[in-house]
Enzyme design. Structure first.
Site, PDB file in Angstrom:
ATOM      1  N   GLY A 193       0.303  -4.912   0.935  1.00 44.15           N
ATOM      2  CA  GLY A 193      -0.535  -5.160  -0.008  1.00 44.15           C
ATOM      3  C   GLY A 193      -0.129  -5.582  -0.978  1.00 44.15           C
ATOM      4  O   GLY A 193      -1.070  -6.237  -1.574  1.00 44.15           O
ATOM      5  N   GLU A 208      -0.423  -9.247   0.237  1.00 41.06           N
ATOM      6  CA  GLU A 208      -2.089  -9.968   0.290  1.00 41.06           C
ATOM      7  C   GLU A 208      -3.666  -9.934  -1.184  1.00 41.06           C
ATOM      8  O   GLU A 208      -3.708 -10.378  -1.543  1.00 41.06           O
ATOM      9  CB  GLU A 208      -2.991  -8.455   0.832  1.00 41.06           C
ATOM     10  N   ALA A 267       1.079  -1.187   0.311  1.00 39.01           N
ATOM     11  CA  ALA A 267      -0.436  -0.160  -0.026  1.00 39.01           C
ATOM     12  C   ALA A 267       0.763   0.921   0.288  1.00 39.01           C
ATOM     13  O   ALA A 267       2.141   0.788   0.348  1.00 39.01           O
ATOM     14  CB  ALA A 267      -1.158   0.167   1.819  1.00 39.01           C
ATOM     15  N   GLU A 271       4.839  -4.718   6.777  1.00 41.19           N
ATOM     16  CA  GLU A 271       4.002  -3.956   7.868  1.00 41.19           C
ATOM     17  C   GLU A 271       4.480  -3.301   9.378  1.00 41.19           C
ATOM     18  O   GLU A 271       4.340  -2.422  10.098  1.00 41.19           O
ATOM     19  CB  GLU A 271       2.195  -4.394   8.384  1.00 41.19           C
TER      20      GLU A 271
HETATM   21  N1  CO8 Z   1       4.748   2.782  -0.821  1.00 42.88           N
HETATM   22  C1  CO8 Z   1       4.749   4.295  -1.956  1.00 42.88           C
HETATM   23  N2  CO8 Z   1       6.027   4.404  -2.225  1.00 42.88           N
HETATM   24  C2  CO8 Z   1       7.284   3.242  -2.457  1.00 42.88           C
HETATM   25  C3  CO8 Z   1       6.509   1.872  -1.883  1.00 42.88           C
HETATM   26  C4  CO8 Z   1       5.206   2.004  -1.161  1.00 42.88           C
HETATM   27  N3  CO8 Z   1       4.748   0.777  -0.562  1.00 42.88           N
HETATM   28  N4  CO8 Z   1       7.394   1.141  -2.257  1.00 42.88           N
HETATM   29  C5  CO8 Z   1       8.210   1.628  -2.992  1.00 42.88           C
HETATM   30  N5  CO8 Z   1       7.754   3.139  -3.145  1.00 42.88           N
HETATM   31  C6  CO8 Z   1       8.372   4.347  -3.869  1.00 42.88           C
HETATM   32  C7  CO8 Z   1      10.049   4.632  -2.761  1.00 42.88           C
HETATM   33  O1  CO8 Z   1       9.493   5.590  -2.280  1.00 42.88           O
HETATM   34  C8  CO8 Z   1      10.508   5.242  -4.153  1.00 42.88           C
HETATM   35  O2  CO8 Z   1       9.922   6.786  -4.721  1.00 42.88           O
HETATM   36  P1  CO8 Z   1      11.047   7.791  -4.902  1.00 42.88           P
HETATM   37  O3  CO8 Z   1      11.483   7.810  -6.024  1.00 42.88           O
HETATM   38  O4  CO8 Z   1       9.989   8.862  -5.380  1.00 42.88           O
HETATM   39  O5  CO8 Z   1      11.715   7.903  -3.894  1.00 42.88           O
HETATM   40  C9  CO8 Z   1      10.648   4.001  -5.139  1.00 42.88           C
HETATM   41  O6  CO8 Z   1       8.910   3.925  -5.003  1.00 42.88           O
HETATM   42  C10 CO8 Z   1      11.748   3.665  -5.728  1.00 42.88           C
HETATM   43  O7  CO8 Z   1      11.625   2.543  -4.314  1.00 42.88           O
HETATM   44  P2  CO8 Z   1      12.939   2.606  -3.719  1.00 42.88           P
HETATM   45  O8  CO8 Z   1      13.836   4.025  -3.849  1.00 42.88           O
HETATM   46  O9  CO8 Z   1      12.943   2.479  -2.474  1.00 42.88           O
HETATM   47  O10 CO8 Z   1      13.181   1.221  -4.130  1.00 42.88           O
HETATM   48  P3  CO8 Z   1      14.618   0.375  -3.349  1.00 42.88           P
HETATM   49  O11 CO8 Z   1      14.870  -1.124  -4.465  1.00 42.88           O
HETATM   50  O12 CO8 Z   1      15.838   0.757  -3.053  1.00 42.88           O
HETATM   51  O13 CO8 Z   1      14.102  -0.588  -2.532  1.00 42.88           O
HETATM   52  C11 CO8 Z   1      11.903  -1.879  -1.532  1.00 42.88           C
HETATM   53  C12 CO8 Z   1      12.725  -0.937  -2.552  1.00 42.88           C
HETATM   54  C13 CO8 Z   1      12.661  -2.015  -0.763  1.00 42.88           C
HETATM   55  C14 CO8 Z   1      10.654  -2.738  -1.851  1.00 42.88           C
HETATM   56  C15 CO8 Z   1      11.498  -0.331  -1.464  1.00 42.88           C
HETATM   57  O14 CO8 Z   1      10.945   0.380  -1.802  1.00 42.88           O
HETATM   58  C16 CO8 Z   1      10.224  -0.504   0.225  1.00 42.88           C
HETATM   59  O15 CO8 Z   1      10.968  -1.546   1.654  1.00 42.88           O
HETATM   60  N6  CO8 Z   1       9.070  -0.475   0.114  1.00 42.88           N
HETATM   61  C17 CO8 Z   1       8.530  -0.273   0.964  1.00 42.88           C
HETATM   62  C18 CO8 Z   1       8.218  -2.000   1.426  1.00 42.88           C
HETATM   63  C19 CO8 Z   1       6.791  -2.298   2.072  1.00 42.88           C
HETATM   64  O16 CO8 Z   1       7.036  -2.029   3.070  1.00 42.88           O
HETATM   65  N7  CO8 Z   1       5.127  -2.132   2.133  1.00 42.88           N
HETATM   66  C20 CO8 Z   1       3.981  -2.655   2.854  1.00 42.88           C
HETATM   67  C21 CO8 Z   1       3.289  -1.420   2.692  1.00 42.88           C
HETATM   68  S1  CO8 Z   1       2.493  -1.243   4.189  1.00 42.88           S
HETATM   69  C22 CO8 Z   1       1.115  -1.863   3.574  1.00 42.88           C
HETATM   70  O17 CO8 Z   1       1.639  -2.181   2.383  1.00 42.88           O
HETATM   71  C23 CO8 Z   1      -0.058  -2.235   3.746  1.00 42.88           C
HETATM   72  C24 CO8 Z   1      -1.561  -3.075   3.386  1.00 42.88           C
HETATM   73  C25 CO8 Z   1      -2.293  -2.909   4.201  1.00 42.88           C
HETATM   74  C26 CO8 Z   1      -3.491  -1.268   4.424  1.00 42.88           C
HETATM   75  C27 CO8 Z   1      -4.525  -0.878   5.002  1.00 42.88           C
HETATM   76  C28 CO8 Z   1      -4.958   0.338   5.742  1.00 42.88           C
HETATM   77  C29 CO8 Z   1      -5.224   0.644   6.654  1.00 42.88           C
END
Ligand code: CO8
Length: 268
Positions: free
Chosen positions: A118, A121, A73, A141
């Site tokens: 997400g 999921e 998400a 998460e």
């Molecule tokens: N949300 C928003 N932006 C994201 C996300 C995300 N989940 N994942 C990546 N991005 C963005 C980064 O911010 C970045 O943007 P920018 O270039 O503008 O800075 C771009 O995508 C590229 O990402 P990275 O530079 O971080 O790429 P890396 O290769 O360095 O890393 C990773 C890749 C390891 C996947 C890293 O991006 C990461 O850890 N992402 C987040 C993963 C995560 O924690 N996912 C779970 C999110 S929480 C969730 O899904 C909850 C679901 C239920 C919601 C219920 C609501 C109530």
């Protein structure tokens, strides 16, 4: 009948009767913001409402590019939400996941790269998951002070067993493709995205030879069985079996076998 013209964050195209939904926010690793979820929901509701005659025979969910299926998400959107907004955002994602499960056609998740939070999921709400060898699954998460909100606490436990799911969710660790395969989270791995999409196509070519009515009924009964005792599930199975027994597809399938020819199913 189904058009992606109104959508900005997803692509939708149909090939040989199989639709592909591609989450198309590659620069944000296809993270699910409200707009993506609303667009997928709108499309799935349209398919639900309009396509009982199986003009669409199957669905694929994938992500744009090579790096990510869906990296979760959208964290930046969640960061600014009130509790009420977050609850609505959770409900929206859950609604989408339920629509994938309730669709009368099979849905395959084609997981290229990261399927986190997400993303994992959404993949689990599809009928089964094909993945690239570089795919990475996980429910990270708790690292963000959150819990899975689009079904991870429920579907991961049902797929891999409750205690394994607890270990994955509490630690927030990555699950690489090989392990996902061993756990039964992914059912097949491919060296490249291209090979995976060919694999999905190949499987659909086998599924599409069968009665769409029978495939849809199998999906319905198997998903219902998740929440029932074996005895209750057997009751549902028997009821569907009886219903399908009066279908044209059943008559055609059994007649074709007797006549030693390929069946021509109509989904009726
Ligand atoms: N949300 C928003 N932006 C994201 C996300 C995300 N989940 N994942 C990546 N991005 C963005 C980064 O911010 C970045 O943007 P920018 O270039 O503008 O800075 C771009 O995508 C590229 O990402 P990275 O530079 O971080 O790429 P890396 O290769 O360095 O890393 C990773 C890749 C390891 C996947 C890293 O991006 C990461 O850890 N992402 C987040 C993963 C995560 O924690 N996912 C779970 C999110 S929480 C969730 O899904 C909850 C679901 C239920 C919601 C219920 C609501 C109530």
């Amino acid at each position: 009948m189904f058009s992606a013209n109104n959508y900005e964050t997803i692509l939708f195209d149909i090939n040989n009767g199989v639709g592909t939904i591609t989450v198309n926010r590659e620069k944000k690793l296809n993270a699910l913001n409200s707009q993506v979820l609303k667009e997928i929901k709108d499309l799935l509701e349209t398919i639900h409402a309009q396509d009982k005659s199986f003009s669409l025979k199957g669905l694929i969910l994938t992500g744009a590019g090579e790096k990510a299926f869906i990296a979760g998400a959208d964290i930046s959107e969640m960061n600014g939400m009130t509790t009420d907004e977050a609850q609505a955002f959770g409900k929206l994602g859950q609604d989408v996941s339920l629509l994938f499960e309730k669709l009368h056609i099979p849905v395959i998740a084609a997981v290229n790269g990261f399927a986190l939070g997400g993303g994992c999921e959404m993949a689990m709400s599809c009928d089964f998951i094909y993945a690239t060898e570089s795919a990475v699954f996980g429910q990270p998460e708790v690292k963000l002070g959150l819990i899975p909100g689009y079904g991870g606490t429920q579907r991961l436990a049902r797929l891999v067993g409750r205690n394994r799911a607890k270990e994955i969710i509490y630690s927030g660790r990555n699950v690489k493709a090989e392990e996902a395969l061993t756990l039964g989270l992914a059912v097949k791995l491919f060296p490249t995205k291209e090979a995976m999409m060919e694999g999905v196509e190949d499987t659909f070519s086998k599924i599409l030879r069968n009665s769409p009515l029978a495939v849809g009924a199998s999906k319905k009964v198997m998903n219902m069985g998740n929440d029932l005792t074996v005895e209750q599930g057997l009751g549902c199975e028997l009821q569907q079996f009886a219903e399908i027994f009066s279908s044209d597809d059943m008559k055609e399938g059994t007649a074709a076998f007797m006549e030693k020819r390929a069946p021509e199913f109509t989904g009726k």
